[in-house]
Write a protein that holds these residues in place. Sequence first.
Motif, PDB file in Angstrom:
ATOM      1  N   ILE A 188       0.613  -0.947   0.075  1.00 19.73           N
ATOM      2  CA  ILE A 188      -0.062   0.195   0.094  1.00 19.73           C
ATOM      3  C   ILE A 188       0.986   1.596  -0.349  1.00 19.73           C
ATOM      4  O   ILE A 188       1.801   1.409   0.652  1.00 19.73           O
ATOM      5  N   ILE A 189       1.070   2.429  -1.056  1.00 23.49           N
ATOM      6  CA  ILE A 189       1.759   3.417  -0.841  1.00 23.49           C
ATOM      7  C   ILE A 189       0.946   4.453  -0.722  1.00 23.49           C
ATOM      8  O   ILE A 189       2.195   5.713  -0.095  1.00 23.49           O
ATOM      9  N   SER A 190      -0.137   4.930  -0.751  1.00 20.91           N
ATOM     10  CA  SER A 190      -0.919   6.067  -0.335  1.00 20.91           C
ATOM     11  C   SER A 190      -2.540   5.397  -0.411  1.00 20.91           C
ATOM     12  O   SER A 190      -2.765   4.576  -0.904  1.00 20.91           O
ATOM     13  N   ARG A 191      -3.438   7.209  -0.370  1.00 23.03           N
ATOM     14  CA  ARG A 191      -4.678   6.865  -0.264  1.00 23.03           C
ATOM     15  C   ARG A 191      -5.350   6.636  -1.247  1.00 23.03           C
ATOM     16  O   ARG A 191      -4.253   6.747  -2.381  1.00 23.03           O
ATOM     17  N   GLY A 192      -6.495   6.025  -1.746  1.00 25.30           N
ATOM     18  CA  GLY A 192      -7.031   5.906  -2.858  1.00 25.30           C
ATOM     19  C   GLY A 192      -7.661   7.361  -3.281  1.00 25.30           C
ATOM     20  O   GLY A 192      -7.671   8.022  -2.258  1.00 25.30           O
ATOM     21  N   LEU A 193      -8.493   7.534  -4.304  1.00 24.32           N
ATOM     22  CA  LEU A 193      -9.520   8.226  -4.324  1.00 24.32           C
ATOM     23  C   LEU A 193     -10.755   9.079  -3.353  1.00 24.32           C
ATOM     24  O   LEU A 193     -10.343   9.859  -3.078  1.00 24.32           O
ATOM     25  N   ILE A 194     -10.941   7.821  -3.482  1.00 29.02           N
ATOM     26  CA  ILE A 194     -12.803   8.185  -2.606  1.00 29.02           C
ATOM     27  C   ILE A 194     -12.025   7.489  -0.819  1.00 29.02           C
ATOM     28  O   ILE A 194     -11.387   6.662  -0.869  1.00 29.02           O
ATOM     29  N   ARG A 195     -13.028   7.994  -0.691  1.00 32.20           N
ATOM     30  CA  ARG A 195     -12.013   8.265   2.010  1.00 32.20           C
ATOM     31  C   ARG A 195     -12.964   6.911   1.730  1.00 32.20           C
ATOM     32  O   ARG A 195     -13.486   6.466   1.394  1.00 32.20           O
ATOM     33  N   GLY A 196     -11.532   5.816   2.149  1.00 31.49           N
ATOM     34  CA  GLY A 196     -11.927   4.255   2.708  1.00 31.49           C
ATOM     35  C   GLY A 196     -11.468   3.649   0.842  1.00 31.49           C
ATOM     36  O   GLY A 196     -12.089   2.062   1.091  1.00 31.49           O
ATOM     37  N   GLU A 197     -10.381   3.996   0.301  1.00 34.58           N
ATOM     38  CA  GLU A 197     -10.183   3.178  -1.307  1.00 34.58           C
ATOM     39  C   GLU A 197      -8.723   4.213  -0.333  1.00 34.58           C
ATOM     40  O   GLU A 197      -7.854   4.649   0.148  1.00 34.58           O
ATOM     41  N   PHE A 198      -7.438   3.321  -0.541  1.00 35.76           N
ATOM     42  CA  PHE A 198      -6.344   2.691  -0.820  1.00 35.76           C
ATOM     43  C   PHE A 198      -5.685   2.641  -2.275  1.00 35.76           C
ATOM     44  O   PHE A 198      -6.307   1.381  -2.773  1.00 35.76           O
ATOM     45  N   LEU A 199      -4.703   3.077  -2.430  1.00 36.88           N
ATOM     46  CA  LEU A 199      -3.706   2.540  -3.375  1.00 36.88           C
ATOM     47  C   LEU A 199      -2.151   1.662  -3.606  1.00 36.88           C
ATOM     48  O   LEU A 199      -1.860   1.826  -2.418  1.00 36.88           O
ATOM     49  N   GLY A 200      -2.411   0.049  -4.083  1.00 35.47           N
ATOM     50  CA  GLY A 200      -1.517  -0.650  -3.621  1.00 35.47           C
ATOM     51  C   GLY A 200      -0.892  -0.862  -4.851  1.00 35.47           C
ATOM     52  O   GLY A 200      -1.614  -0.729  -6.326  1.00 35.47           O
ATOM     53  N   VAL A 201       0.909  -1.390  -5.165  1.00 33.97           N
ATOM     54  CA  VAL A 201       1.219  -2.386  -5.696  1.00 33.97           C
ATOM     55  C   VAL A 201       1.109  -3.590  -5.816  1.00 33.97           C
ATOM     56  O   VAL A 201       1.508  -3.769  -4.902  1.00 33.97           O
ATOM     57  N   VAL A 202       0.466  -4.195  -6.672  1.00 40.10           N
ATOM     58  CA  VAL A 202       0.285  -5.677  -6.840  1.00 40.10           C
ATOM     59  C   VAL A 202       2.351  -5.759  -6.268  1.00 40.10           C
ATOM     60  O   VAL A 202       2.913  -5.956  -8.161  1.00 40.10           O
ATOM     61  N   LYS A 203       2.291  -7.116  -5.968  1.00 40.49           N
ATOM     62  CA  LYS A 203       4.019  -7.572  -5.245  1.00 40.49           C
ATOM     63  C   LYS A 203       3.883  -8.793  -6.171  1.00 40.49           C
ATOM     64  O   LYS A 203       3.402  -9.476  -5.696  1.00 40.49           O
ATOM     65  N   ALA A 208     -11.187  -0.792   2.321  1.00 41.66           N
ATOM     66  CA  ALA A 208     -10.857  -0.707   3.752  1.00 41.66           C
ATOM     67  C   ALA A 208     -11.164   0.246   4.710  1.00 41.66           C
ATOM     68  O   ALA A 208     -11.232   1.450   4.218  1.00 41.66           O
ATOM     69  N   LYS A 209     -11.658  -0.088   5.837  1.00 40.41           N
ATOM     70  CA  LYS A 209     -11.892   1.326   6.816  1.00 40.41           C
ATOM     71  C   LYS A 209     -10.958   2.381   6.713  1.00 40.41           C
ATOM     72  O   LYS A 209      -9.794   2.265   6.222  1.00 40.41           O
ATOM     73  N   PRO A 210     -11.443   3.693   6.742  1.00 44.58           N
ATOM     74  CA  PRO A 210     -10.567   4.520   6.423  1.00 44.58           C
ATOM     75  C   PRO A 210      -9.581   4.736   7.781  1.00 44.58           C
ATOM     76  O   PRO A 210      -8.657   5.094   7.947  1.00 44.58           O
ATOM     77  N   GLU A 211      -9.720   3.850   9.396  1.00 44.80           N
ATOM     78  CA  GLU A 211      -9.152   4.025  10.292  1.00 44.80           C
ATOM     79  C   GLU A 211      -7.947   3.866  10.620  1.00 44.80           C
ATOM     80  O   GLU A 211      -7.048   3.751  11.325  1.00 44.80           O
ATOM     81  N   LEU A 212      -8.094   2.459   9.297  1.00 44.63           N
ATOM     82  CA  LEU A 212      -6.366   1.691   9.422  1.00 44.63           C
ATOM     83  C   LEU A 212      -5.478   1.949   8.542  1.00 44.63           C
ATOM     84  O   LEU A 212      -4.338   2.090   8.048  1.00 44.63           O
ATOM     85  N   GLU A 213      -5.851   3.912   7.393  1.00 48.49           N
ATOM     86  CA  GLU A 213      -4.937   4.763   7.153  1.00 48.49           C
ATOM     87  C   GLU A 213      -3.662   4.116   7.566  1.00 48.49           C
ATOM     88  O   GLU A 213      -2.186   3.664   6.831  1.00 48.49           O
ATOM     89  N   GLU A 214      -3.781   4.767   9.172  1.00 46.89           N
ATOM     90  CA  GLU A 214      -2.205   4.466   9.589  1.00 46.89           C
ATOM     91  C   GLU A 214      -1.066   3.060   9.366  1.00 46.89           C
ATOM     92  O   GLU A 214      -0.117   2.803   8.428  1.00 46.89           O
ATOM     93  N   LEU A 215      -2.061   2.429   9.573  1.00 48.56           N
ATOM     94  CA  LEU A 215      -1.409   0.550   9.835  1.00 48.56           C
ATOM     95  C   LEU A 215      -0.802   0.566   8.340  1.00 48.56           C
ATOM     96  O   LEU A 215      -0.099  -0.940   7.881  1.00 48.56           O
ATOM     97  N   LEU A 216      -1.912   1.295   7.198  1.00 48.52           N
ATOM     98  CA  LEU A 216      -1.903   0.354   5.840  1.00 48.52           C
ATOM     99  C   LEU A 216      -0.964   0.856   5.087  1.00 48.52           C
ATOM    100  O   LEU A 216      -0.086   0.208   4.338  1.00 48.52           O
ATOM    101  N   ILE A 217      -0.669   2.430   5.400  1.00 41.27           N
ATOM    102  CA  ILE A 217       0.349   2.534   4.114  1.00 41.27           C
ATOM    103  C   ILE A 217       1.703   2.500   4.547  1.00 41.27           C
ATOM    104  O   ILE A 217       1.914   2.328   6.042  1.00 41.27           O
ATOM    105  N   ASN A 218       2.420   2.064   3.716  1.00 38.91           N
ATOM    106  CA  ASN A 218       3.591   1.543   3.571  1.00 38.91           C
ATOM    107  C   ASN A 218       4.134   0.377   4.083  1.00 38.91           C
ATOM    108  O   ASN A 218       4.952   0.145   4.356  1.00 38.91           O
ATOM    109  N   SER A 219       2.514  -0.475   4.403  1.00 38.11           N
ATOM    110  CA  SER A 219       2.797  -1.796   4.678  1.00 38.11           C
ATOM    111  C   SER A 219       2.776  -2.953   3.525  1.00 38.11           C
ATOM    112  O   SER A 219       1.763  -1.711   2.911  1.00 38.11           O
TER     113      SER A 219
END
Length: 348
Positions: free
Chosen positions: A285-300, A316-327
Motif C-alpha cells: 500500500i503506497i497511499s490513499r486511493g481517490l475516494i475515502r475508504g480506498e487505498f492505492l496499492g502496488v501488486v507485488k 478498507a476502513k479509513p481508520e486503518l490508514e496509519e496501519l496500512l500505508i507503507n505496509s
Amino acid sequence: MERRRVVVKVGDEVPQVGTLAFGIVDRGTNVIEVRPTSLCPLSCIYCSVNAGPRSRNRWAEFTVEPGTLLGALEDVVRFKGVNDVEVHIDGMGEPGVYPHLTELIKGAKSIRGVSVVSMQTRLYMLTEDKLRELANVGLDRINLSIDTLNPERARYLSGTSWYDVKRVMELARTALDLGINVIASPVWLPGINDEDVRELITWARNAGLGMGKLPPVLIQKYIPHKRGRKVKVRVMPWGEFWRELRRWEVELGVRLTMSNEEMNIHKAPELPRPFKVNEEVKVHIISRGLIRGEFLGVVKPLRNDVVYDRVITVVAKPELEELLINSTVRVRVIENDHNIYIGELIIK
Ligand code: SF4
C-alpha cells in the motif's frame, strides 16, 4: 484523522495500469485513454467522478510525472501493434490544468503507431498562446465539455462562480483557427438545459466545430453514478435519447451521431489481465486511493513490465490508514474489468 485531500505525485515506481484515477486505461480498442491528473478546479453539479473543490468523498488526488506516463504509453502502443492509435487525454479531473500538457502531447504524438492525439477539456484554463503551443506539438482534437452558452446557467452547472463560458467560446474559435478540431460534448440534463443544447448545436455548426469531418456536437446522456454528484432530473431512457437526437438532426440539419467506424474506433489487442477475480495477491500500500475508504496499492512482485504490472484500489476502513500505508498486505481481487483492479483486504 486528516480530513484534507492529499495530492500524490506518481512516478516510475508506480505501475500505470490498474486504476481509473490516473495512468492508462485500455478498453481493447485503438483508443488509449491517458489520465495525467485527477485535479479539477470546477465542481460541476452532475460530475460523474465527483471531482473539484466541492467533492465530499475524495480524500486524495493524483498527478503523474510526464516521463512515467509517456514511457508506459509507448509500451502499450507497441503492445497494440496497430498504426492508428488515438491517444485520448482525459481522466477523473481536468487535463487542462496538468502542468506538463505540452510535453505529454508532444511525446504522445511522436510515438510510432500514434496517429491522433485528442483531449477532453473545458478549455477555460488555457490561453491563446497555450493553444498555439499545443497545436504546434500536434494536438489534433479537443472534445469540449460545454453544457450551455448562457453565462449564468454555465456558472450554475459548473458549480463555480468564476467560470466564464463566453471566454470558452472565444478559445474554441481560436483552437479551430490554429487547426485543432473541436467538437462540443454537452451533458443533456432534461428540464434544465434542453433549450441550451439546441442553441449550442446552432452555435457549434456556425462556428465550424467538427471542421466538416465530424459532427460539431456529440451530446452526452445524463447518467447518475453511484459515487458521482447527482441532479434531480428525469433520467431519459436510451431509446428516447436517440429518438430526440434524430429529431434534432432533422430539425436543425446537423449531424449529431457518428458510428465507431466513422470515428475510426476499432478493436485492437487488449492488455492481458494478470490477476483473476477471487485471486489473492500481495500488495504494497503506497497511499490513499481517490475516494475515502480506498487505498492505492502496488501488486507485488513487480515484473518491471507495463503489460503485466498493476496498481490496485484496496477497499478498507479509513481508520486503518496509519496501519496500512507503507505496509504489505494480502488482498482478494473483487473486480478486474478492463484491467481496473479493485480488491478487499484479507484479515486473518
Ligand atoms: S465534470 Fe469535468 S470539469 Fe466538471 S467537475 Fe467533473 S471533472 Fe471537473
